[in-house]
Design a protein around this motif. Structure first.
Motif, PDB file in Angstrom:
ATOM      1  N   GLN A 109       0.705  -1.107   0.118  1.00  0.00           N
ATOM      2  CA  GLN A 109       0.188   0.169  -0.131  1.00  0.00           C
ATOM      3  C   GLN A 109       0.998   1.270   0.097  1.00  0.00           C
ATOM      4  N   ASN A 110       1.893   1.124   0.465  1.00  0.00           N
ATOM      5  CA  ASN A 110       3.137   2.669   0.599  1.00  0.00           C
ATOM      6  C   ASN A 110       4.123   2.407  -0.265  1.00  0.00           C
ATOM      7  N   PRO A 111       3.992   1.898  -1.807  1.00  0.00           N
ATOM      8  CA  PRO A 111       5.328   0.792  -2.662  1.00  0.00           C
ATOM      9  C   PRO A 111       6.271   1.807  -2.987  1.00  0.00           C
ATOM     10  N   LEU A 112       5.952   2.764  -3.756  1.00  0.00           N
ATOM     11  CA  LEU A 112       6.929   3.247  -5.134  1.00  0.00           C
ATOM     12  C   LEU A 112       8.167   4.122  -3.921  1.00  0.00           C
ATOM     13  N   TYR A 113       9.414   3.333  -4.232  1.00  0.00           N
ATOM     14  CA  TYR A 113      10.645   4.384  -3.743  1.00  0.00           C
ATOM     15  C   TYR A 113      11.525   4.265  -4.510  1.00  0.00           C
ATOM     16  N   GLU A 114      12.471   5.442  -4.261  1.00  0.00           N
ATOM     17  CA  GLU A 114      14.014   5.145  -5.270  1.00  0.00           C
ATOM     18  C   GLU A 114      15.067   5.357  -4.330  1.00  0.00           C
ATOM     19  N   THR A 115      15.555   4.433  -4.927  1.00  0.00           N
ATOM     20  CA  THR A 115      17.315   4.355  -4.323  1.00  0.00           C
ATOM     21  C   THR A 115      18.058   4.533  -5.286  1.00  0.00           C
ATOM     22  N   GLU A 116      19.400   5.455  -5.116  1.00  0.00           N
ATOM     23  CA  GLU A 116      20.252   5.398  -6.463  1.00  0.00           C
ATOM     24  C   GLU A 116      19.962   5.720  -7.644  1.00  0.00           C
ATOM     25  N   TYR A 120      11.203   1.508  -6.923  1.00  0.00           N
ATOM     26  CA  TYR A 120      11.241   0.112  -7.197  1.00  0.00           C
ATOM     27  C   TYR A 120       9.523  -0.048  -6.879  1.00  0.00           C
ATOM     28  N   LEU A 121       8.948  -0.926  -6.803  1.00  0.00           N
ATOM     29  CA  LEU A 121       7.833  -0.911  -6.318  1.00  0.00           C
ATOM     30  C   LEU A 121       7.483  -1.993  -5.439  1.00  0.00           C
ATOM     31  N   ASP A 122       7.476  -1.821  -3.538  1.00  0.00           N
ATOM     32  CA  ASP A 122       7.477  -2.636  -3.198  1.00  0.00           C
ATOM     33  C   ASP A 122       6.519  -3.707  -2.443  1.00  0.00           C
ATOM     34  N   THR A 123       6.772  -4.815  -2.711  1.00  0.00           N
ATOM     35  CA  THR A 123       6.335  -6.083  -3.161  1.00  0.00           C
ATOM     36  C   THR A 123       5.444  -7.117  -1.009  1.00  0.00           C
ATOM     37  N   HIS A 124       4.573  -8.010  -1.483  1.00  0.00           N
ATOM     38  CA  HIS A 124       4.404  -8.828  -0.791  1.00  0.00           C
ATOM     39  C   HIS A 124       4.185  -9.844  -1.727  1.00  0.00           C
ATOM     40  N   TYR A 125       4.777 -10.914  -1.482  1.00  0.00           N
ATOM     41  CA  TYR A 125       4.166 -12.379  -1.850  1.00  0.00           C
ATOM     42  C   TYR A 125       3.399 -13.249  -1.320  1.00  0.00           C
ATOM     43  N   TYR A 126       2.400 -13.730  -1.971  1.00  0.00           N
ATOM     44  CA  TYR A 126       1.359 -14.409  -2.028  1.00  0.00           C
ATOM     45  C   TYR A 126       1.466 -16.057  -2.473  1.00  0.00           C
ATOM     46  N   GLY A 127       0.972 -16.355  -1.344  1.00  0.00           N
ATOM     47  CA  GLY A 127       1.454 -18.069  -1.324  1.00  0.00           C
ATOM     48  C   GLY A 127       2.528 -18.563  -1.980  1.00  0.00           C
ATOM     49  N   GLY A 128       1.838 -19.893  -1.732  1.00  0.00           N
ATOM     50  CA  GLY A 128       3.905 -20.375  -1.568  1.00  0.00           C
ATOM     51  C   GLY A 128       3.911 -20.640  -2.819  1.00  0.00           C
ATOM     52  N   ILE A 129       5.563 -19.800  -2.852  1.00  0.00           N
ATOM     53  CA  ILE A 129       6.437 -19.980  -3.775  1.00  0.00           C
ATOM     54  C   ILE A 129       8.289 -19.707  -3.264  1.00  0.00           C
ATOM     55  N   LYS A 130       8.220 -20.241  -4.115  1.00  0.00           N
ATOM     56  CA  LYS A 130       9.863 -20.362  -4.201  1.00  0.00           C
ATOM     57  C   LYS A 130      10.094 -18.932  -4.933  1.00  0.00           C
ATOM     58  N   LYS A 131      11.484 -17.787  -4.766  1.00  0.00           N
ATOM     59  CA  LYS A 131      11.258 -16.763  -4.001  1.00  0.00           C
ATOM     60  C   LYS A 131      12.503 -17.082  -5.333  1.00  0.00           C
ATOM     61  N   TYR A 132      12.953 -17.218  -5.359  1.00  0.00           N
ATOM     62  CA  TYR A 132      14.126 -17.216  -6.280  1.00  0.00           C
ATOM     63  C   TYR A 132      13.581 -17.593  -7.847  1.00  0.00           C
ATOM     64  N   GLN A 133      12.628 -18.214  -8.205  1.00  0.00           N
ATOM     65  CA  GLN A 133      12.379 -18.580  -9.349  1.00  0.00           C
ATOM     66  C   GLN A 133      11.370 -16.727 -10.000  1.00  0.00           C
ATOM     67  N   TRP A 134      10.814 -15.919  -9.335  1.00  0.00           N
ATOM     68  CA  TRP A 134      10.149 -14.425 -10.064  1.00  0.00           C
ATOM     69  C   TRP A 134      10.889 -13.564 -10.159  1.00  0.00           C
ATOM     70  N   GLU A 229      -0.607   8.681  -3.717  1.00  0.00           N
ATOM     71  CA  GLU A 229      -1.716   8.133  -2.278  1.00  0.00           C
ATOM     72  C   GLU A 229      -2.484   7.440  -2.453  1.00  0.00           C
ATOM     73  N   ASP A 230      -2.784   7.111  -4.331  1.00  0.00           N
ATOM     74  CA  ASP A 230      -4.485   6.235  -4.742  1.00  0.00           C
ATOM     75  C   ASP A 230      -3.877   4.869  -4.339  1.00  0.00           C
ATOM     76  N   PHE A 231      -2.461   4.287  -4.346  1.00  0.00           N
ATOM     77  CA  PHE A 231      -1.788   2.921  -3.818  1.00  0.00           C
ATOM     78  C   PHE A 231      -1.952   2.501  -2.819  1.00  0.00           C
ATOM     79  N   LEU A 232      -3.009   3.184  -1.798  1.00  0.00           N
ATOM     80  CA  LEU A 232      -3.383   3.302  -0.658  1.00  0.00           C
ATOM     81  C   LEU A 232      -5.005   2.085  -1.163  1.00  0.00           C
TER      82      LEU A 232
END
Length: 462
Positions: A109-116, A120-134, A229-232
């Motif tokens: 809900q507060n995803p957009l950020y800049e670094t260097e 990026y968009l910050d995410t939260h994975y949903y369900g059972g995944i092998k994270k390295y596959q993504w 703010e509409d990301f909320l």
């Protein structure tokens, strides 16, 4: 007990029908990469076949009778179809159930950020995944943004060939010595599944900070008319961008995102829409949230389905709570979810005699659960016998399986939830390779046999 490979049984006409079903299925996979998209597709197809929305009938004070077809949508993420039969509903229904959510990454809900100077968009994975596959695969963003005034903005970016795509980065092999010493579960951390969306700073005041982020927000405002703010109040899902395709020189398989469990959902939908003039009321349930425990208002644990049965009976002139209970208890259900296909590259986790194989047809799991059947619905032998007779009569290829070795792991479906009503329920579905990976693999023969099996169940089980 050896089961014959279904490919060896087909005549020319069946092969043509198989290809048609497979092509329709691939199109559905491409159109339905989220729950909302699956519901919209289902409703569009149902309305073409004469289904009417239940709440419309309630407002118009219409009655329902045998031969009528109705549907009801739950929060745009679940949908139920009813084809009303000539027998009273309290004598039970034939129910197909599947889930339409799949593992993915959800934008926070507060995803957009800049670094260097990368954004990026910050995410939260949903369900059972092998994270390295993504990591390092092309990704698309699907979903909705709801503004404070109620305006709904539908977002699909990454599917059109002219669209940009997105990605999660990974560490280059030249600097990955320590990373490669980690176990697979932590090679990529959940907090590092952030989606790269921009790198070009806007021409602006030299003293202004986060110029790349500002450029992305300008694009979002100009193209989609929403602000940060509409990301909320947004629901944006990050999914693989590629389309479903044939796999293999012989084109005998399908590779694509979300086949768990849309391979069961769409074949059930195809079967449901073809049924006419049924004796027992036919029902299709497509639900959300199975991958995280069937929770919430759009999951199978909600009272949504039970309430819709009560509404249905009301429009038929029958209001007794007891009739709702009888309708549920007297129903029979296929809780359709995928099974793990035997993978000869990883034989150590399978018990071969109790495994599902490609090309052997619709898979039945008498029980699921894990380690001692924990959390399982264990179907009754009497119900299994009726199913066997029905499928054999219709010449449907099928097999029985478990999910790996007894102590190797396990899994569950919505079957145990519906069994709580006292109805006969068994797990059924399609064998899948690479389950829960960004791209999963199924056999066209099994897709076809699932479609045939679901039609046979709706017609033949009493």
């Amino acid at each position: 007990m050896e089961r014959k490979n279904a490919w060896e049984t087909y005549e020319e006409a069946q092969l043509k029908e198989l290809e048609k079903i497979s092509n329709d299925y691939k199109k559905a996979l491409d159109k339905g990469k989220t729950e909302r998209e699956c519901v919209k597709l289902t409703v569009d197809m149902a309305r073409e076949r004469g289904y009417r929305e239940l709440n419309e009938l309630i407002k118009e004070k219409k009655t329902i009778k045998a031969g009528d077809k109705v549907y009801v949508v739950g929060m745009e993420k679940s949908v139920v179809l009813f084809n009303i039969g000539t027998e009273p509903i309290e004598e039970g229904m034939n129910i197909l159930g599947a889930h339409i959510d799949s593992p993915r990454m959800d934008v926070k809900q507060n995803p957009l950020y800049e670094t260097e100077e990368l954004t990026y968009l910050d995410t939260h994975y949903y369900g059972g995944i092998k994270k390295y596959q993504w990591v390092t695969i092309p990704l698309a963003i699907h979903g909705v943004v709801i503004k404070k005034d109620g305006t709904k903005i539908e977002v699909v970016v990454g599917e059109n060939e002219n669209d940009p795509v997105f990605a999660v980065t990974d560490l280059l092999i030249h600097l990955a010595a320590k990373q490669l010493e980690k176990t697979a579960s932590v090679v990529i951390e959940g907090e590092n599944l952030d989606v790269l969306v921009g790198s070009k700073p806007v021409v602006a005041d030299k003293e202004e900070k986060e110029k790349v982020k500002k450029g992305i927000l300008t694009i979002l405002k100009e193209k989609y008319d929403f602000d940060e703010e509409d990301f909320l109040s947004a629901e944006l899902e990050v999914v693989p961008a590629e389309k479903a395709r044939d796999l293999g020189f012989d084109r005998s398989m399908v590779i694509g995102y979300g086949q768990d469990d849309r391979v069961c959902a769409f074949t059930s939908l195809f079967a449901m829409l073809e049924e006419e003039n049924v004796k027992r009321t036919s029902c299709l349930i497509l639900v959300d949230k199975e991958e995280i425990g069937s929770v919430g208002a759009t999951g199978m644990h909600s009272r949504f389905f039970e309430n819709m049965i009560a509404e249905l009976l009301y429009l038929m002139g029958e209001e007794a709570e007891l009739k709702v209970r009888r309708a549920l208890a007297n129903s029979k259900m296929l809780s359709s979810d995928v099974s793990a296909a035997y993978d000869p590259l990883f034989p150590e986790v399978f018990e071969k005699r109790s495994s599902a194989f490609f090309g052997k047809g619709l898979v039945f799991n008498k029980f699921t659960g894990a380690r001692g059947k924990s959390g399982s619905n264990d179907a009754n032998a009497e119900y299994l016998a009726k199913l066997r007779q029905t499928l054999d009569d219709e010449k449907v290829n099928y097999q029985f399986a478990e999910l790996g070795k007894v102590d190797a792991g396990g899994g569950g479906t919505i079957a145990y939830i519906m069994a709580n009503y006292g109805m006969e329920v068994i797990d059924s579905g399609v064998a899948v390779l690479c389950m829960h990976a960004p791209y999963e693999i199924t056999s066209k023969a099994d897709i076809y046999e699932a479609y045939k099996g679901y039609k046979a169940f709706l017609r033949g089980i009493e």
